[in-house]
Enzyme design. Sequence first.
Site, short mmCIF file in Angstrom:
data_model
loop_
_atom_site.label_atom_id
_atom_site.label_comp_id
_atom_site.label_asym_id
_atom_site.label_seq_id
_atom_site.Cartn_x
_atom_site.Cartn_y
_atom_site.Cartn_z
N ASP A 1 -0.68 6.74 6.93
CA ASP A 1 -1.77 5.83 6.61
C ASP A 1 -1.87 4.82 7.74
O ASP A 1 -1.02 3.95 7.89
CB ASP A 1 -1.48 5.13 5.27
N LYS B 1 -11.64 -2.03 9.37
CA LYS B 1 -10.81 -2.91 10.20
C LYS B 1 -11.10 -2.68 11.69
O LYS B 1 -11.81 -3.45 12.30
CB LYS B 1 -9.34 -2.71 9.86
N TRP C 1 0.82 -1.22 0.00
CA TRP C 1 0.00 0.00 0.00
C TRP C 1 0.85 1.26 0.00
O TRP C 1 0.49 2.26 -0.63
CB TRP C 1 -0.97 -0.02 1.19
#
Length: 354
Positions: A166, A190, A99
Amino acid sequence: MKIHNFNAGPSILPKEVVKKSAQSVIDFNQSGLSLLEISHRSIDFIEIIERTTMLVKRIMNLNEDYAVLFLQGGATLQFSMVPYNLMNKEASYLDTGFWSFNAIKEAEKFGKVKILFSGKKKNYTYISRNYHIPNNSDYFHCTSNNTIVGTQMKEFPKTSIPIICDMSSDIFSRKLDFCKFSLIYASAQKNVSSAGMTIVVIKKNILGKIKKNIPSYMDYKIHIQNNSILNTPNVFSIYTSMLTLEWIEKKGGLSFLEKENQYKAKLLYNEIDRNILFENKIQKKDRSNMNVIFFLKEKKLKKEFDKIWKNKNIIGLNGHRFLGGYRASIYNALPLKSIQFLIQIMKDFEKSYR
């Protein structure tokens, strides 16, 4: 039937959050309307978004210098929004996984990206601490937890430039000095909420310093001015995040969750290290407390092991399609009993092999 949910995302939510959010879909606050039917400009929803904002700030111990946004587009949209709003010429990035690599690719469309560290050559099995952040960079970007490879930043650098992070897969899982960060973003499926909403926490004074004509939806300032209601937001996901944040406070906050998550991760890593059939390839100091990656030492055993855990009502244990192996995502809401259940299966499998 008890299901042990190790999905990486969308993932397990606290049971009480699921029950309350499910009830709200049938009848929200005894209004006769479903939560899915109420106006995003109604008093009911304004109260939801204001309370959720307050909870984020309280749990993170942030003052009014920070704004909280609830946007759409996942972390993927933030890969572009961050440089669109903050990059003049050059930004510094850490490449610690899939990511972060994608975030770099998007940022390169807006200016020069200086990669301070890349773990790609060593399959992202560690995170370096030996890098220098240039003071002339517009900002420094990092990914706190790498869901696919199973690494996690245990400490963050000191620098005079804005730190952008992030935190999609480990936000609200541990106690941090969140004031060190100028911008935090996290896709919510999540530790926070159902899929479809991204939390952005941003220090307001870092905005408005670049000379760009930014499209309205990509402009953080416009979203702040509109209290995250520039367009119709994900009402259900924001409500679910409010319930989850209330659950976090009820559990004892981030200090309690951090200890619980460390304990759960330690149990599972200890079994992987002890068991003759399994291995983890990440340097111990960089192992994630959220996503535990492990592999069978002998691939010929995969079919047999897969049959066992699937028949035992475990779901989501397969590793990412790019990596293979296994991934146990052990987020806040995953009970200790599920960890212990998986460990017992691994022990039993080792005994049967012997």
